[in-house]
Write an enzyme that holds these catalytic residues in place. Structure first.
Site, PDB file in Angstrom:
ATOM      1  N   SER A 107      38.520  31.503  28.207  1.00  0.00           N
ATOM      2  CA  SER A 107      39.375  30.853  29.199  1.00  0.00           C
ATOM      3  C   SER A 107      39.151  29.351  29.167  1.00  0.00           C
ATOM      4  CB  SER A 107      38.999  31.389  30.582  1.00  0.00           C
ATOM      5  OG  SER A 107      39.515  30.560  31.592  1.00  0.00           O
ATOM      6  N   TYR A 121      32.802  32.747  37.054  1.00  0.00           N
ATOM      7  CA  TYR A 121      33.788  33.306  36.114  1.00  0.00           C
ATOM      8  C   TYR A 121      33.760  32.537  34.787  1.00  0.00           C
ATOM      9  CZ  TYR A 121      38.300  34.045  33.846  1.00  0.00           C
ATOM     10  OH  TYR A 121      39.284  34.292  32.921  1.00  0.00           O
ATOM     11  N   LYS A 165      32.247  33.542  30.757  1.00  0.00           N
ATOM     12  CA  LYS A 165      33.004  33.412  29.498  1.00  0.00           C
ATOM     13  C   LYS A 165      32.192  32.613  28.478  1.00  0.00           C
ATOM     14  CE  LYS A 165      36.816  35.538  30.651  1.00  0.00           C
ATOM     15  NZ  LYS A 165      37.151  36.824  30.031  1.00  0.00           N
TER      16      LYS A 165
HETATM   17  N1  LIG Z   1      45.655  35.959  33.235  1.00  0.00           N
HETATM   18  C1  LIG Z   1      45.319  34.730  32.782  1.00  0.00           C
HETATM   19  O1  LIG Z   1      46.039  33.761  32.957  1.00  0.00           O
HETATM   20  C2  LIG Z   1      44.018  34.555  32.008  1.00  0.00           C
HETATM   21  C3  LIG Z   1      43.601  33.249  31.689  1.00  0.00           C
HETATM   22  C4  LIG Z   1      42.415  33.085  30.963  1.00  0.00           C
HETATM   23  C5  LIG Z   1      41.685  34.192  30.561  1.00  0.00           C
HETATM   24  N2  LIG Z   1      42.103  35.445  30.905  1.00  0.00           N
HETATM   25  C6  LIG Z   1      41.280  36.599  30.478  1.00  0.00           C
HETATM   26  O2  LIG Z   1      42.116  37.567  29.877  1.00  0.00           O
HETATM   27  C7  LIG Z   1      41.594  38.869  30.094  1.00  0.00           C
HETATM   28  C8  LIG Z   1      42.691  39.779  30.616  1.00  0.00           C
HETATM   29  O3  LIG Z   1      43.219  39.221  31.815  1.00  0.00           O
HETATM   30  P1  LIG Z   1      44.427  39.922  32.589  1.00  0.00           P
HETATM   31  O4  LIG Z   1      45.135  38.868  33.326  1.00  0.00           O
HETATM   32  O5  LIG Z   1      45.171  40.813  31.660  1.00  0.00           O
HETATM   33  O6  LIG Z   1      43.624  40.804  33.661  1.00  0.00           O
HETATM   34  P2  LIG Z   1      43.744  42.342  34.067  1.00  0.00           P
HETATM   35  O7  LIG Z   1      42.898  42.545  35.280  1.00  0.00           O
HETATM   36  O8  LIG Z   1      45.178  42.758  34.133  1.00  0.00           O
HETATM   37  O9  LIG Z   1      43.068  43.067  32.808  1.00  0.00           O
HETATM   38  C9  LIG Z   1      41.683  43.312  32.725  1.00  0.00           C
HETATM   39  C10 LIG Z   1      41.494  44.783  32.379  1.00  0.00           C
HETATM   40  O10 LIG Z   1      40.105  45.060  32.227  1.00  0.00           O
HETATM   41  C11 LIG Z   1      39.832  46.324  32.817  1.00  0.00           C
HETATM   42  N3  LIG Z   1      38.413  46.356  33.189  1.00  0.00           N
HETATM   43  C12 LIG Z   1      37.793  45.610  34.144  1.00  0.00           C
HETATM   44  N4  LIG Z   1      36.491  45.911  34.190  1.00  0.00           N
HETATM   45  C13 LIG Z   1      36.281  46.860  33.240  1.00  0.00           C
HETATM   46  C14 LIG Z   1      35.131  47.570  32.809  1.00  0.00           C
HETATM   47  N5  LIG Z   1      33.925  47.370  33.390  1.00  0.00           N
HETATM   48  N6  LIG Z   1      35.256  48.474  31.804  1.00  0.00           N
HETATM   49  C15 LIG Z   1      36.470  48.698  31.230  1.00  0.00           C
HETATM   50  N7  LIG Z   1      37.604  48.060  31.614  1.00  0.00           N
HETATM   51  C16 LIG Z   1      37.493  47.152  32.607  1.00  0.00           C
HETATM   52  C17 LIG Z   1      40.760  46.405  34.004  1.00  0.00           C
HETATM   53  O11 LIG Z   1      40.995  47.747  34.441  1.00  0.00           O
HETATM   54  C18 LIG Z   1      42.010  45.730  33.462  1.00  0.00           C
HETATM   55  O12 LIG Z   1      42.906  46.659  32.871  1.00  0.00           O
HETATM   56  C19 LIG Z   1      40.406  38.702  31.025  1.00  0.00           C
HETATM   57  O13 LIG Z   1      39.216  38.730  30.265  1.00  0.00           O
HETATM   58  C20 LIG Z   1      40.629  37.320  31.619  1.00  0.00           C
HETATM   59  O14 LIG Z   1      39.417  36.719  32.004  1.00  0.00           O
HETATM   60  C21 LIG Z   1      43.236  35.657  31.627  1.00  0.00           C
END
Ligand SMILES: NC(=O)c1ccc[n+]([C@@H]2O[C@H](COP(=O)([O-])OP(=O)(O)OC[C@H]3O[C@@H](n4cnc5c(N)ncnc54)[C@H](O)[C@@H]3O)[C@@H](O)[C@H]2O)c1
Length: 331
Positions: free
Chosen positions: A118, A142, A146
């Protein structure tokens, strides 16, 4: 036989779009997810393996069953406010879980890992356009989790020969162009879905945190990247790791964004136009730690992955609105 790729967090917002793109390009995506924040109905292009990334026995079972050629690791907790309220849980899942997952991958002979990092690893921006060489100084647990995982990946590259790319996303936004999957976080904290729900009358006025930033319209500027462009970059990252001889045993970090900034007010206006009614607004004070501008320098992604974002902000907003209108009312 089609090669399979294990996608941890594959039932989530970004992970499900990556599974779709993998399938389009001939891979079998195996979604590994505990469904704590994911949605089984988002897993449409390959098997769903329910499991926690902190569970070594379950991980070993799934690696043995599917023998993936690569891992794309997205699973984890994502909300900054939650991370300040419960840092231990964030370290347990985002760091401890990542170590377990990467150990299992290494044990199963997987040589290529793409990690969801991120722009939170950079902390307070020292310039408007942020390149990968910007100092790393996360402002919250958070972002720090990362960074710790990025450092662990460097250890695995150096001592175990595992190749990895950490993709540092700016703001993922939008939905599948044909409406099959989209953004559904609970609770929702992202600006575009909140603005859409406010415009649709599903929640009260949208808070604008800070209207006195030193930007042209006074609101904060961020970089929004369409989730399909993000997904495409992940598959290119897997292929770069698997097919580039000098990628072997290396770690690289790469920004993923649109390379363009949009202000909160510009976004809100775009949402109002797409919905057909204005977003009700409430001006609120700035939040501590929020920068006035965060824009990605995406030169490295363009060069290394031969990748280019292809969806503009209008498409981001239009697909997000279509998805929200087709989704159940969150209230
Ligand atoms: N959404 C954004 O703008 C953004 C920006 C930067 C980084 N990210 C990163 O991208 C990734 C996905 O983000 P997202 O927006 O799709 O979030 P999201 O919450 O939709 O997806 C995360 C998934 O991980 C699963 N999960 C959580 N803990 C778990 C565990 N202990 N074991 C197995 N599965 C588990 C959840 O059920 C979920 O399906 C994350 O790592 C997030 O930090 C997202």
């Amino acid at each position: 036989m089609r090669s399979s790729v294990l996608v941890s967090g594959g039932a989530g917002y970004i992970g499900s779009h990556i599974c779709l793109r993998l399938a389009e390009l001939g891979y079998t995506p195996v979604a590994y997810d505990n469904l704590s924040n994911g949605h089984a109905e988002f897993v449409q292009w390959g098997p769903l393996e329910r499991g926690d990334i902190r569970d070594p026995a379950r991980l070993a079972e799934v690696f043995a069953l599917h023998r993936p050629c690569a891992v794309i690791h997205l699973a984890g907790l994502i909300e900054v406010g939650h991370s300040t309220a419960d840092p231990a849980l964030f370290y347990d899942i985002n760091v401890g879980g990542s170590i377990r997952l990467l150990q299992a991958a290494e044990g199963a002979g997987v040589r290529a890992v793409v990690f969801s990092s991120s722009c939170a690893v950079y902390g307070a921006p020292q310039q408007t356009s942020i390149g990968e060489a910007h100092p790393l100084s996360p402002l919250n647990p958070y972002g720090r989790t990362k960074l710790v995982v990025e450092e662990f990946l460097q250890e695995l590259a150096r001592w175990k020969g595992m190749s990895s790319l950490a993709l540092r996303y700016f703001n993922a936004a939008g939905a599948d162009l044909t409406g099959r999957i989209g953004e559904r976080h609970e609770p929702e904290t992202h600006l575009i879905p909140l603005a859409i729900d406010a415009a649709l009358g599903r929640r009260g006025p949208l808070n604008i945190f800070g209207a006195d930033y030193p930007t042209p319209d006074g609101t904060a500027i961020r970089d929004y990247i369409h989730v399909a462009d993000l997904a495409d970059a992940h598959v290119r990252a897997v292929e770069w790791l698997l097919k580039t001889p000098h990628a072997a045993g290396t770690f690289n970090a790469v920004n993923l964004g649109s390379g363009q900034g949009a202000s909160v007010r510009e976004l809100v206006d775009a949402v109002g136009r797409a919905v057909g009614s204005p977003v009700p607004l409430r001006e609120a004070p700035r939040r501590a730690g929020d920068a006035s501008q965060l824009i990605a320098d995406i030169t490295k992604a363009q060069q290394l992955l031969d990748w280019q974002p292809s969806h503009d902000l209008e498409t981001v907003v239009r697909t997000a609105v279509q998805w929200a209108q087709a989704s159940p009312n969150p209230l």
